[in-house]
Every structure is written in structure tokens, then in C-alpha cells.
Design an enzyme around this catalytic site. Structure first.
Site, short mmCIF file in Angstrom:
data_model
loop_
_atom_site.label_atom_id
_atom_site.label_comp_id
_atom_site.label_asym_id
_atom_site.label_seq_id
_atom_site.Cartn_x
_atom_site.Cartn_y
_atom_site.Cartn_z
N GLN A 92 -2.79 2.48 5.63
CA GLN A 92 -2.34 1.50 4.65
C GLN A 92 -1.50 0.42 5.32
OE1 GLN A 92 -0.78 3.04 1.01
NE2 GLN A 92 -0.66 1.01 0.12
N PHE A 93 -2.16 -0.69 5.66
CA PHE A 93 -1.46 -1.78 6.34
C PHE A 93 -0.38 -2.40 5.48
CE2 PHE A 93 -4.48 -4.32 3.98
CZ PHE A 93 -3.82 -5.54 3.75
N THR A 94 -0.47 -2.26 4.16
CA THR A 94 0.51 -2.89 3.28
C THR A 94 1.91 -2.29 3.43
OG1 THR A 94 -0.03 -1.43 1.43
CG2 THR A 94 -1.25 -3.52 1.59
#
Length: 159
Positions: A92-94
Site C-alpha cells: 500500500q503505497f498510500t
């Protein structure tokens, strides 16, 4: 690396209507974010931490069972390794989003996919080498994550 770790009673990831990863019963749902200076060594360190962090219930602490709003503490004494509990690991890059300025978050601190994907894969490989049962999401896909948070109990782990 940054991970949001949730103690769950089951979790799954669906991509295009297909379940691509699922754990049943007690385990951890782990969202993993990668930044620019992360390394395979940090991935190994995160894997060791996830496998050994004690966040599953043991016996009640000296003040008795925990009550919402205070009044006692719980002794989290067990780890995934103690219970042979499965993990669902999802990239999850967020997790490296920054929304301090303006109305749209920026993703400057998140590593690009060609850097992040192998490091998330390394976390998974290291967990499996430690003996963990690991399910995963699908890197870069539009994933629908479902879980039952047990507690609720959520922590952030950074290495």
C-alpha cells in the site's frame, strides 16, 4: 518501511471479483508501504518484527481485563510465531502519502513500483522462511480488502 498491522479474525483481498488472498481465523492483516531508502535488510527486519511482535491476547494483566475507556490493561503476550497465526500482506503505497498541505495528498515519499514490489515480495519471502503462512494481495491492482479487526487492535510498525 512502514506497516499498518491489524489483529484480525479473518481477512481477504479481492481483485476483479476473484479472491487472491485470504486468511481465516486469528491472524494479522498487514499493509506495507515502501519509501525510497528502503532495502532488503529493512524488509528482513520488518518480517522478523511481524512474526514476533506480541499483540495477541494472553492472560489478563494485574489490573484485570481491559475495558473500553480504560480501567485495566491487557497482556498481549503471544505472537504469530507462538500461535502459528497466518498473515495477509498487502502492498500500500498510500502509507507514505502526505496531506499536510492543500487538499490533495502527495506521494513523493512513496517508492516507485519497480523499487517497492521487490521489497514487499522480500517481506513475504522472509516471513515464509521463518515458517509463516502468508497470503498476499496483488501488487498494483485495484484491491478490495475485507477484514474483521479484533479489538479493534491496530499498530504502526516502522523500520
Amino acid at each position: 518501511m512502514r506497516a499498518v498491522v491489524q489483529r484480525v479474525n479473518g481477512a481477504s483481498v479481492v481483485v476483479d471479483g476473484e479472491v487472491v488472498g485470504e486468511i481465516v481465523g486469528q491472524g494479522l492483516c498487514v499493509l506495507v508501504g515502501v519509501t525510497h531508502d528502503d532495502t532488503p535488510e529493512k524488509a528482513a527486519q520488518l518480517a522478523r518484527k511481524l512474526w514476533s511482535v506480541r499483540i495477541f491476547d494472553g492472560e489478563a494483566g494485574p489490573e484485570g481485563p481491559s475495558v473500553e475507556g480504560g480501567g485495566g490493561r491487557r497482556a498481549e503476550e503471544k505472537s504469530c510465531s507462538d500461535l502459528d497465526a497466518p498473515l495477509l500482506v498487502i502492498s500500500q503505497f498510500t502509507l507514505y502519502g502526505d496531506a499536510r498541505k492543500g487538499r490533495r495528498p502527495t506521494w513523493n515519499a512513496a517508492a516507485p513500483g519497480e523499487v517497492a514490489e521487490p521489497l514487499v515480495d522480500e517481506v513475504v519471502a522472509r516471513l515464509r522462511a521463518l515458517g509463516a503462512q502468508v497470503e498476499t494481495g496483488r501488487f498494483g491492482a485495484d484491491m478490495k480488502v475485507s477484514l474483521t479487526n479484533n479489538g479493534p487492535f491496530t499498530i504502526i510498525v516502522e523500520v
